[in-house]
Design a protein around this motif. Sequence first.
Motif, PDB file in Angstrom:
ATOM      1  N   VAL A   1       4.699  -0.657 -11.367  1.00  0.00           N
ATOM      2  CA  VAL A   1       4.879  -1.176 -10.003  1.00  0.00           C
ATOM      3  C   VAL A   1       3.635  -1.952  -9.577  1.00  0.00           C
ATOM      4  O   VAL A   1       3.731  -2.950  -8.850  1.00  0.00           O
ATOM      5  CB  VAL A   1       5.232  -0.042  -9.002  1.00  0.00           C
ATOM      6  CG1 VAL A   1       4.014   0.616  -8.409  1.00  0.00           C
ATOM      7  CG2 VAL A   1       6.098  -0.593  -7.873  1.00  0.00           C
ATOM      8  N   THR A   2       2.466  -1.530 -10.056  1.00  0.00           N
ATOM      9  CA  THR A   2       1.236  -2.267  -9.743  1.00  0.00           C
ATOM     10  C   THR A   2       1.308  -3.666 -10.341  1.00  0.00           C
ATOM     11  O   THR A   2       0.939  -4.660  -9.707  1.00  0.00           O
ATOM     12  CB  THR A   2       0.006  -1.519 -10.296  1.00  0.00           C
ATOM     13  OG1 THR A   2       0.049  -0.182  -9.826  1.00  0.00           O
ATOM     14  CG2 THR A   2      -1.284  -2.162  -9.837  1.00  0.00           C
ATOM     15  N   ASN A   3       1.833  -3.739 -11.572  1.00  0.00           N
ATOM     16  CA  ASN A   3       2.022  -5.036 -12.209  1.00  0.00           C
ATOM     17  C   ASN A   3       3.026  -5.888 -11.429  1.00  0.00           C
ATOM     18  O   ASN A   3       2.793  -7.080 -11.200  1.00  0.00           O
ATOM     19  CB  ASN A   3       2.505  -4.820 -13.645  1.00  0.00           C
ATOM     20  CG  ASN A   3       3.016  -6.102 -14.248  1.00  0.00           C
ATOM     21  OD1 ASN A   3       2.280  -7.049 -14.393  1.00  0.00           O
ATOM     22  ND2 ASN A   3       4.299  -6.136 -14.554  1.00  0.00           N
ATOM     23  N   ALA A   4       4.117  -5.247 -10.967  1.00  0.00           N
ATOM     24  CA  ALA A   4       5.124  -5.995 -10.203  1.00  0.00           C
ATOM     25  C   ALA A   4       4.497  -6.560  -8.927  1.00  0.00           C
ATOM     26  O   ALA A   4       4.736  -7.715  -8.568  1.00  0.00           O
ATOM     27  CB  ALA A   4       6.306  -5.091  -9.866  1.00  0.00           C
TER      28      ALA A   4
ATOM     29  N   ILE B   1      11.129   0.774  -3.628  1.00  0.00           N
ATOM     30  CA  ILE B   1      11.920  -0.017  -2.679  1.00  0.00           C
ATOM     31  C   ILE B   1      11.002  -0.687  -1.651  1.00  0.00           C
ATOM     32  O   ILE B   1      11.202  -1.856  -1.287  1.00  0.00           O
ATOM     33  CB  ILE B   1      13.000   0.874  -2.010  1.00  0.00           C
ATOM     34  CG1 ILE B   1      14.062   1.236  -3.066  1.00  0.00           C
ATOM     35  CG2 ILE B   1      13.629   0.180  -0.813  1.00  0.00           C
ATOM     36  CD1 ILE B   1      14.978   2.355  -2.683  1.00  0.00           C
ATOM     37  N   LEU B   2       9.961   0.019  -1.211  1.00  0.00           N
ATOM     38  CA  LEU B   2       9.002  -0.589  -0.278  1.00  0.00           C
ATOM     39  C   LEU B   2       8.283  -1.766  -0.927  1.00  0.00           C
ATOM     40  O   LEU B   2       7.995  -2.774  -0.272  1.00  0.00           O
ATOM     41  CB  LEU B   2       7.979   0.458   0.185  1.00  0.00           C
ATOM     42  CG  LEU B   2       8.443   1.342   1.342  1.00  0.00           C
ATOM     43  CD1 LEU B   2       7.516   2.545   1.506  1.00  0.00           C
ATOM     44  CD2 LEU B   2       8.480   0.544   2.641  1.00  0.00           C
ATOM     45  N   GLY B   3       7.987  -1.636  -2.228  1.00  0.00           N
ATOM     46  CA  GLY B   3       7.359  -2.740  -2.946  1.00  0.00           C
ATOM     47  C   GLY B   3       8.270  -3.964  -2.960  1.00  0.00           C
ATOM     48  O   GLY B   3       7.817  -5.091  -2.720  1.00  0.00           O
ATOM     49  N   ILE B   4       9.557  -3.745  -3.229  1.00  0.00           N
ATOM     50  CA  ILE B   4      10.527  -4.843  -3.239  1.00  0.00           C
ATOM     51  C   ILE B   4      10.612  -5.470  -1.842  1.00  0.00           C
ATOM     52  O   ILE B   4      10.624  -6.702  -1.699  1.00  0.00           O
ATOM     53  CB  ILE B   4      11.917  -4.334  -3.705  1.00  0.00           C
ATOM     54  CG1 ILE B   4      11.840  -3.875  -5.164  1.00  0.00           C
ATOM     55  CG2 ILE B   4      12.976  -5.409  -3.529  1.00  0.00           C
ATOM     56  CD1 ILE B   4      13.065  -3.107  -5.643  1.00  0.00           C
ATOM     57  N   ALA B   5      10.615  -4.618  -0.796  1.00  0.00           N
ATOM     58  CA  ALA B   5      10.691  -5.124   0.581  1.00  0.00           C
ATOM     59  C   ALA B   5       9.479  -5.990   0.907  1.00  0.00           C
ATOM     60  O   ALA B   5       9.617  -7.082   1.475  1.00  0.00           O
ATOM     61  CB  ALA B   5      10.790  -3.947   1.554  1.00  0.00           C
ATOM     62  N   GLY B   6       8.288  -5.521   0.531  1.00  0.00           N
ATOM     63  CA  GLY B   6       7.066  -6.289   0.792  1.00  0.00           C
ATOM     64  C   GLY B   6       7.112  -7.638   0.103  1.00  0.00           C
ATOM     65  O   GLY B   6       6.752  -8.673   0.688  1.00  0.00           O
TER      66      GLY B   6
ATOM     67  N   ILE C   1       0.851  -1.198   0.000  1.00  0.00           N
ATOM     68  CA  ILE C   1       0.000   0.000   0.000  1.00  0.00           C
ATOM     69  C   ILE C   1       0.885   1.245   0.000  1.00  0.00           C
ATOM     70  O   ILE C   1       0.656   2.190  -0.767  1.00  0.00           O
ATOM     71  CB  ILE C   1      -0.957  -0.013   1.210  1.00  0.00           C
ATOM     72  CG1 ILE C   1      -1.982  -1.145   1.058  1.00  0.00           C
ATOM     73  CG2 ILE C   1      -1.674   1.332   1.350  1.00  0.00           C
ATOM     74  CD1 ILE C   1      -2.787  -1.426   2.314  1.00  0.00           C
ATOM     75  N   LEU C   2       1.940   1.231   0.833  1.00  0.00           N
ATOM     76  CA  LEU C   2       2.851   2.382   0.889  1.00  0.00           C
ATOM     77  C   LEU C   2       3.614   2.525  -0.433  1.00  0.00           C
ATOM     78  O   LEU C   2       3.941   3.644  -0.852  1.00  0.00           O
ATOM     79  CB  LEU C   2       3.837   2.226   2.054  1.00  0.00           C
ATOM     80  CG  LEU C   2       3.197   2.309   3.454  1.00  0.00           C
ATOM     81  CD1 LEU C   2       4.247   2.019   4.525  1.00  0.00           C
ATOM     82  CD2 LEU C   2       2.577   3.674   3.691  1.00  0.00           C
ATOM     83  N   ALA C   3       3.903   1.398  -1.102  1.00  0.00           N
ATOM     84  CA  ALA C   3       4.578   1.458  -2.402  1.00  0.00           C
ATOM     85  C   ALA C   3       3.700   2.186  -3.416  1.00  0.00           C
ATOM     86  O   ALA C   3       4.161   3.084  -4.131  1.00  0.00           O
ATOM     87  CB  ALA C   3       4.903   0.047  -2.892  1.00  0.00           C
TER      88      ALA C   3
END
Lengths: 194, 106
Positions: free
Chosen positions: B40-43, A35-40, A18-20
């Motif tokens: 990023v949504t896709n990722a 980076i937050l997306g990668i961390a999640g 969500i933060l990503a």
Amino acid sequence: MTANQVALWYLVASICFILALKGLSHPSTARRGNILGIAGMAIAVVVTLALVYSHTRNVGMILAGIAVGGIVGAIIARRVKMTQMPELVAAFHSLVGLAAVLIAISAIHDPAAFGLHVPIPSGNRLELFIGTFIGAITFSGSVIAFGKLSGKIRSAPVVFAGQHMLNLALAVAMIGFGIWFSCRPTSRSGCRTS
Amino acid sequence: MAAGVDPIVFYLIIFVLAIFVGYHVVWSVTPALHTPLMSVTNAISGIILVGAMLAAGPVAFDWGGWVGVLAVALASVNVFGGFLVTQRMLEMFKRKEPGAKAAGKH
């Protein structure tokens, strides 16, 4: 690792996602968002790996799959031209749809691997149907989107006589099969929620 | 969870709340960030990798396990490729940043 611990770690991963998305909404926070997306994602994958390892010890093929897919994905991401980005995202997205369909097939074949009851309850079968339905539409839709964005298919809408009736018939057929799959009482999987 | 609530209802609650979160989080996105946000949504949709991992690590590894391994590989292409591509786009964005705020659109 207990089911509750796994669920709480998944909550942490969800908050990261969500933060990503929130971060990607503004230029000043966009890189932190990625980076937050990668961390999640890293949290979710490590926790799931620990979960599977504690249940079956069979993580070798999972790691092999991640390695092969990860290397292919990284090479494609580095080689693609900036102008090809939208079609690349469409191509990547088709893989997610295909993966969803494959997971549903595997889950029906071996429900125990997903912690499902062995005559799969109708509620879970409904979920599997919805997952397959959306996954398959994601796959075909993303392939068409890739074709149009890359210029391999003409961008003009495809129109033919009886198109709406055909689409309606397909939708009715899919929903009909879904209901049949979810509710059919058979000796192997009765239509009960127990 | 509250006793007596069917898991399906519980999942439905999460699903509906997630729709609201998604809607509000991306509502105010800057037009220049549309493509990176889509990427990023896709990722993140590659989170299906978690389900694929369950399919690829059963007690008895048979053809269902191979189907799971294929799903793991496909989802991994999306996860690794998706985040790396987003990073590349944002690096391009950073270099252009002094003028990007004034332009604001593609």
